[in-house]
Design a protein around this motif. Structure first.
Motif, PDB file in Angstrom:
ATOM      1  N   PRO A 125       0.790  -1.238   0.000  1.00  0.00           N
ATOM      2  CA  PRO A 125       0.000   0.000   0.000  1.00  0.00           C
ATOM      3  C   PRO A 125       0.825   1.292   0.000  1.00  0.00           C
ATOM      4  CG  PRO A 125      -0.896  -1.532   1.577  1.00  0.00           C
ATOM      5  CD  PRO A 125       0.391  -2.114   1.077  1.00  0.00           C
ATOM      6  N   CYS A 126       1.876   1.342   0.783  1.00  0.00           N
ATOM      7  CA  CYS A 126       2.622   2.604   0.879  1.00  0.00           C
ATOM      8  C   CYS A 126       3.537   2.846  -0.322  1.00  0.00           C
ATOM      9  CB  CYS A 126       3.395   2.660   2.190  1.00  0.00           C
ATOM     10  SG  CYS A 126       2.289   2.734   3.607  1.00  0.00           S
ATOM     11  N   PRO A 127       4.493   1.949  -0.586  1.00  0.00           N
ATOM     12  CA  PRO A 127       5.396   2.241  -1.707  1.00  0.00           C
ATOM     13  C   PRO A 127       4.728   2.141  -3.083  1.00  0.00           C
ATOM     14  CG  PRO A 127       6.017   0.171  -0.638  1.00  0.00           C
ATOM     15  CD  PRO A 127       4.896   0.754   0.143  1.00  0.00           C
ATOM     16  N   ASP A 128       3.631   1.410  -3.173  1.00  0.00           N
ATOM     17  CA  ASP A 128       2.972   1.208  -4.464  1.00  0.00           C
ATOM     18  C   ASP A 128       1.636   1.940  -4.545  1.00  0.00           C
ATOM     19  OD1 ASP A 128       4.988  -0.510  -5.468  1.00  0.00           O
ATOM     20  OD2 ASP A 128       4.148  -2.174  -4.323  1.00  0.00           O
ATOM     21  N   ALA A 129       1.597   3.136  -4.008  1.00  0.00           N
ATOM     22  CA  ALA A 129       0.349   3.902  -3.978  1.00  0.00           C
ATOM     23  C   ALA A 129      -0.209   4.113  -5.388  1.00  0.00           C
ATOM     24  CB  ALA A 129       0.567   5.236  -3.282  1.00  0.00           C
ATOM     25  N   ASP A 130       0.650   4.233  -6.381  1.00  0.00           N
ATOM     26  CA  ASP A 130       0.183   4.433  -7.759  1.00  0.00           C
ATOM     27  C   ASP A 130      -0.678   3.263  -8.222  1.00  0.00           C
ATOM     28  OD1 ASP A 130       1.562   6.805  -7.801  1.00  0.00           O
ATOM     29  OD2 ASP A 130       3.194   6.070  -9.069  1.00  0.00           O
ATOM     30  N   PHE A 131      -0.245   2.052  -7.884  1.00  0.00           N
ATOM     31  CA  PHE A 131      -1.024   0.872  -8.248  1.00  0.00           C
ATOM     32  C   PHE A 131      -2.415   0.962  -7.644  1.00  0.00           C
ATOM     33  CE2 PHE A 131      -2.758  -3.208  -6.864  1.00  0.00           C
ATOM     34  CZ  PHE A 131      -2.894  -3.854  -8.080  1.00  0.00           C
ATOM     35  N   TRP A 132      -2.498   1.225  -6.343  1.00  0.00           N
ATOM     36  CA  TRP A 132      -3.777   1.257  -5.645  1.00  0.00           C
ATOM     37  C   TRP A 132      -4.644   2.403  -6.145  1.00  0.00           C
ATOM     38  CZ3 TRP A 132      -4.783  -3.134  -3.374  1.00  0.00           C
ATOM     39  CH2 TRP A 132      -3.722  -3.936  -2.977  1.00  0.00           C
ATOM     40  N   ASP A 133      -4.026   3.525  -6.478  1.00  0.00           N
ATOM     41  CA  ASP A 133      -4.781   4.652  -7.039  1.00  0.00           C
ATOM     42  C   ASP A 133      -5.376   4.278  -8.394  1.00  0.00           C
ATOM     43  OD1 ASP A 133      -4.230   6.234  -4.843  1.00  0.00           O
ATOM     44  OD2 ASP A 133      -2.595   7.326  -5.823  1.00  0.00           O
ATOM     45  N   GLU A 134      -4.580   3.577  -9.204  1.00  0.00           N
ATOM     46  CA  GLU A 134      -5.083   3.166 -10.518  1.00  0.00           C
ATOM     47  C   GLU A 134      -6.236   2.192 -10.376  1.00  0.00           C
ATOM     48  OE1 GLU A 134      -3.512   1.036 -14.583  1.00  0.00           O
ATOM     49  OE2 GLU A 134      -2.106   2.317 -13.476  1.00  0.00           O
ATOM     50  N   TRP A 135      -6.111   1.241  -9.471  1.00  0.00           N
ATOM     51  CA  TRP A 135      -7.193   0.273  -9.259  1.00  0.00           C
ATOM     52  C   TRP A 135      -8.424   0.979  -8.715  1.00  0.00           C
ATOM     53  CZ3 TRP A 135      -6.850  -4.624  -5.617  1.00  0.00           C
ATOM     54  CH2 TRP A 135      -7.970  -5.439  -5.835  1.00  0.00           C
ATOM     55  N   ARG A 136      -8.233   1.900  -7.774  1.00  0.00           N
ATOM     56  CA  ARG A 136      -9.359   2.651  -7.226  1.00  0.00           C
ATOM     57  C   ARG A 136     -10.076   3.419  -8.347  1.00  0.00           C
ATOM     58  NH1 ARG A 136      -7.256   6.807  -4.149  1.00  0.00           N
ATOM     59  NH2 ARG A 136      -7.807   8.179  -5.838  1.00  0.00           N
ATOM     60  N   ILE A 155      -6.573  -3.414   0.192  1.00  0.00           N
ATOM     61  CA  ILE A 155      -5.615  -2.379   0.580  1.00  0.00           C
ATOM     62  C   ILE A 155      -5.396  -2.416   2.089  1.00  0.00           C
ATOM     63  CG2 ILE A 155      -5.214   0.110   0.740  1.00  0.00           C
ATOM     64  CD1 ILE A 155      -6.755   0.393  -1.904  1.00  0.00           C
ATOM     65  N   ARG A 156      -6.494  -2.453   2.841  1.00  0.00           N
ATOM     66  CA  ARG A 156      -6.386  -2.448   4.289  1.00  0.00           C
ATOM     67  C   ARG A 156      -5.662  -3.690   4.781  1.00  0.00           C
ATOM     68  NH1 ARG A 156     -11.490  -2.966   6.745  1.00  0.00           N
ATOM     69  NH2 ARG A 156     -12.098  -1.017   5.786  1.00  0.00           N
ATOM     70  N   ALA A 157      -5.979  -4.855   4.193  1.00  0.00           N
ATOM     71  CA  ALA A 157      -5.329  -6.100   4.608  1.00  0.00           C
ATOM     72  C   ALA A 157      -3.822  -6.040   4.338  1.00  0.00           C
ATOM     73  CB  ALA A 157      -5.947  -7.278   3.862  1.00  0.00           C
ATOM     74  N   ARG A 158      -3.425  -5.468   3.223  1.00  0.00           N
ATOM     75  CA  ARG A 158      -1.995  -5.320   2.901  1.00  0.00           C
ATOM     76  C   ARG A 158      -1.336  -4.359   3.875  1.00  0.00           C
ATOM     77  NH1 ARG A 158       0.133  -9.055  -0.181  1.00  0.00           N
ATOM     78  NH2 ARG A 158      -1.007  -9.401  -2.068  1.00  0.00           N
ATOM     79  N   HIS A 159      -2.042  -3.308   4.240  1.00  0.00           N
ATOM     80  CA  HIS A 159      -1.477  -2.284   5.118  1.00  0.00           C
ATOM     81  C   HIS A 159      -1.270  -2.819   6.544  1.00  0.00           C
ATOM     82  CE1 HIS A 159      -0.352   1.715   6.171  1.00  0.00           C
ATOM     83  NE2 HIS A 159      -1.248   1.766   7.160  1.00  0.00           N
ATOM     84  N   ILE A 160      -2.177  -3.678   6.981  1.00  0.00           N
ATOM     85  CA  ILE A 160      -2.087  -4.241   8.328  1.00  0.00           C
ATOM     86  C   ILE A 160      -0.918  -5.218   8.432  1.00  0.00           C
ATOM     87  CG2 ILE A 160      -3.272  -5.746   9.973  1.00  0.00           C
ATOM     88  CD1 ILE A 160      -5.898  -4.390   9.050  1.00  0.00           C
ATOM     89  N   GLN A 161      -0.624  -5.925   7.355  1.00  0.00           N
ATOM     90  CA  GLN A 161       0.453  -6.926   7.386  1.00  0.00           C
ATOM     91  C   GLN A 161       1.729  -6.254   7.591  1.00  0.00           C
ATOM     92  OE1 GLN A 161       0.123  -9.028   3.694  1.00  0.00           O
ATOM     93  NE2 GLN A 161      -1.580 -10.230   4.390  1.00  0.00           N
TER      94      GLN A 161
END
Length: 161
Positions: A125-136, A155-161
């Motif tokens: 989630p943090c270093p790959d914010a562009d990926f998550w923004d594109e998917w969103r 996203i949340r599950a990845r961030h918690i790990q």
């Protein structure tokens, strides 16, 4: 063409860093004067032979040429081959994003969504914010409440790990 065909099997003797330009130089006359099928074989062999740090670039060239020569079914096959080929995670994620974009442009929304889901395993989630923004953005444009929620649960599950 006979001379090129007889040289091709000896590429393995070339240093790894010299393979990319050799394959490209070999494929060009095949595209221009030979058989398109043979050019596609050269690109396919190149993706397997070049060093790992050059594979993404070679796959991009292969996909671009295949789109012009063979069309969408062949590009899908190559995207899937690239994703399964053992590219580094960041390159796999890049290839998945391009594949999802391609499917989205063809109106294959469910297929594109599946590719985003698959690619999420390669994106933090943090270093790959562009990926998550594109998917969103994709889900905002094409999704519904359920698909949008699923995206952000990942996203949340990845961030918690």
């Amino acid at each position: 063409m006979l001379i090129l065909t007889s040289i091709f099997p000896h590429f393995y003797r070339a240093p790894a860093d010299a393979l990319n330009p050799l394959y490209l130089q070999f494929a060009k006359p095949e595209e221009d004067y030979g058989l398109a099928k043979r050019a596609m074989e050269v690109y396919d062999q190149a993706t397997k032979a070049v060093p790992n740090h050059e594979k993404l670039g070679m796959y991009e060239i292969y996909i671009a040429r295949a789109a012009g020569i063979s069309g969408v079914p062949k590009t899908r096959e190559i995207y899937e081959q690239a994703i399964e080929s053992g590219l580094p995670d960041k390159d796999t994620k890049t290839m998945c994003l391009r594949y999802a974009e391609s499917e989205n442009s063809l109106g294959e929304i469910d297929c594109a969504r599946g590719i985003y889901v698959f690619a999420s395993q390669f994106a933090d989630p943090c270093p790959d914010a562009d990926f998550w923004d594109e998917w969103r953005g994709f889900e905002v444009q094409h999704g519904n409440g359920d698909t949008f929620t699923e995206c952000f649960c990942k996203i949340r599950a990845r961030h918690i790990q």
